[in-house]
Design an enzyme around this catalytic site. Sequence first.
Site, PDB file in Angstrom:
ATOM      1  N   LYS A  59     -88.578  12.983 -11.485  1.00 32.15           N
ATOM      2  CA  LYS A  59     -87.618  12.449 -12.356  1.00 32.15           C
ATOM      3  C   LYS A  59     -86.864  11.652 -11.394  1.00 32.15           C
ATOM      4  CE  LYS A  59     -86.534  16.867 -14.668  1.00 32.15           C
ATOM      5  NZ  LYS A  59     -86.445  16.580 -16.166  1.00 32.15           N
TER       6      LYS A  59
ATOM      7  N   ARG B  37     -92.492  23.587 -22.019  1.00 41.87           N
ATOM      8  CA  ARG B  37     -93.282  24.064 -23.077  1.00 41.87           C
ATOM      9  C   ARG B  37     -94.683  24.765 -22.785  1.00 41.87           C
ATOM     10  NH1 ARG B  37     -93.307  18.227 -25.317  1.00 41.87           N
ATOM     11  NH2 ARG B  37     -91.048  18.597 -24.223  1.00 41.87           N
TER      12      ARG B  37
END
Length: 501
Positions: A281, A355
Amino acid sequence: MKIEVKNQNLENSKCDALIVNLFEGITNPGGGTGSVDEALDGLIKRIIKEEEFKGSLGSNLVIRTNGAIPAKKVIVVGLGKKEKFDISSARKAMSASLRCAKREKAKTVCTILHGAGTGGLEANELGQAIGEISHLALHSFDKYKSKEKDSPKNEIQTIIIIEADKKKVKAIETGVKRGSTIAKAQILARDLVSEPALAATPTMLANVARQVAKENNLKIKVLDRADCLKLGMGAYLSIAQGSEEPPKFIEIKYTPKGKHKKHIAIIGKGVTFDSGGLSLKPAGSMETMKDDMSGAAAVIATMSTMKEIQPKVAITMIVAATENMPSGTAIRPGDVVRAMNGKTIEILNTDAEGRVTLADAACYVVKQKPDEIIDLATLTGACVVALGDTACGVMTNNQAFAEKVIKAGNETGERMWQLPLFDEDREKIKSDIADMINTGSKGKSGAQNGAVFIEQYVNDIPWVHIDIAGPSWIDKENEWGAKGPTGVGVRTLINYLTNYA
């Protein structure tokens, strides 16, 4: 802080601050406010006129009584327009007036229940609201702040709810007790997220879960890396492999007394820090990534209320806790991993990691055949773009189930907004070399892409996915609390488990 309910007259109540109210546009106060005004020889009425106090929702007017009544100060809080007044308005008025009392350095506060008279709201509902708001609005996380030894702490110590109708006292007390229980759980969730990732590791989450289980007489199981490997949790462990912090797979079980008709699984995403992995990120995006375990914090906190609220359904809580870090052992874009149910995942972006951990969490609990599954996850930036920090995104494979969860959330002030899942979304997660990819087409990772990915692991069990990425962290104070972690999801889960499940 103590919260008491007393059947007595407002004007005779001894306290540092007495909170009354006023609807917008009213210049001649009635009800409890009118009684206090009369005892003050019309002082409230005069000050309202002099200060041009309009009574807009959440506005405050502080009046010194100079000994005319036992209360040292009177705080008039605005309720807004009467025709728009509802439980949400009552919460905002409660929050604003209590914060005002704190600023006025009040230790003992007496208050009426805003909306119990002409507002038409139920006594137990308002009791619960003040039980929640009084704890949540005044809470601050200051564990790591230096404190001066002799510095006095400006905190409200006692809140006394004044109720003229003796018949309502019991209902208010019941509401206050429930509201306080819920608020303390939500504060636990907030504090877990507020902790720096250096402290709030998977191991720390497991230890907190053990304490929650002990205090509530619940069964707990914590699996380490070797246990998860034996069970075939290749998806979850692939995310954990880049970190030196050991992963912890946490399961807590609650079984109600007597027969129960339902077994509900609640799963919380537990990424205690999300660097993005090798798909790193930007620095600014990492500043609040300690909050990527907000779902885990919410489900653990929900379990902390079991002894008090005692829902009539069996509950299994799951948290697959890990960090997502870049290192020489980290999962790489292009790698293929296998989940517990045998399905393979091509990892295209290591920053779509939540996920992947939830896949094995769902596989694990599906084997226990729950009747319903709810997962809470700070899953996608796309959901923040769509809904901001105002509402959680809800996605489902069962519309009737989703509608009940949405209603449960909206009732508590945790707004829910449903997003659709289309077959086109399911097509976008197909891989050329594995069963699925962990992003959407062209590497995009939308809210629906994350949901349809998790959907592949819940089989046909009714399932609701709640993307809490927006409301899990706020940049500006609201009626529920200070800026920062919110503990979102706790109130929704408790309301669903006790009133809808």
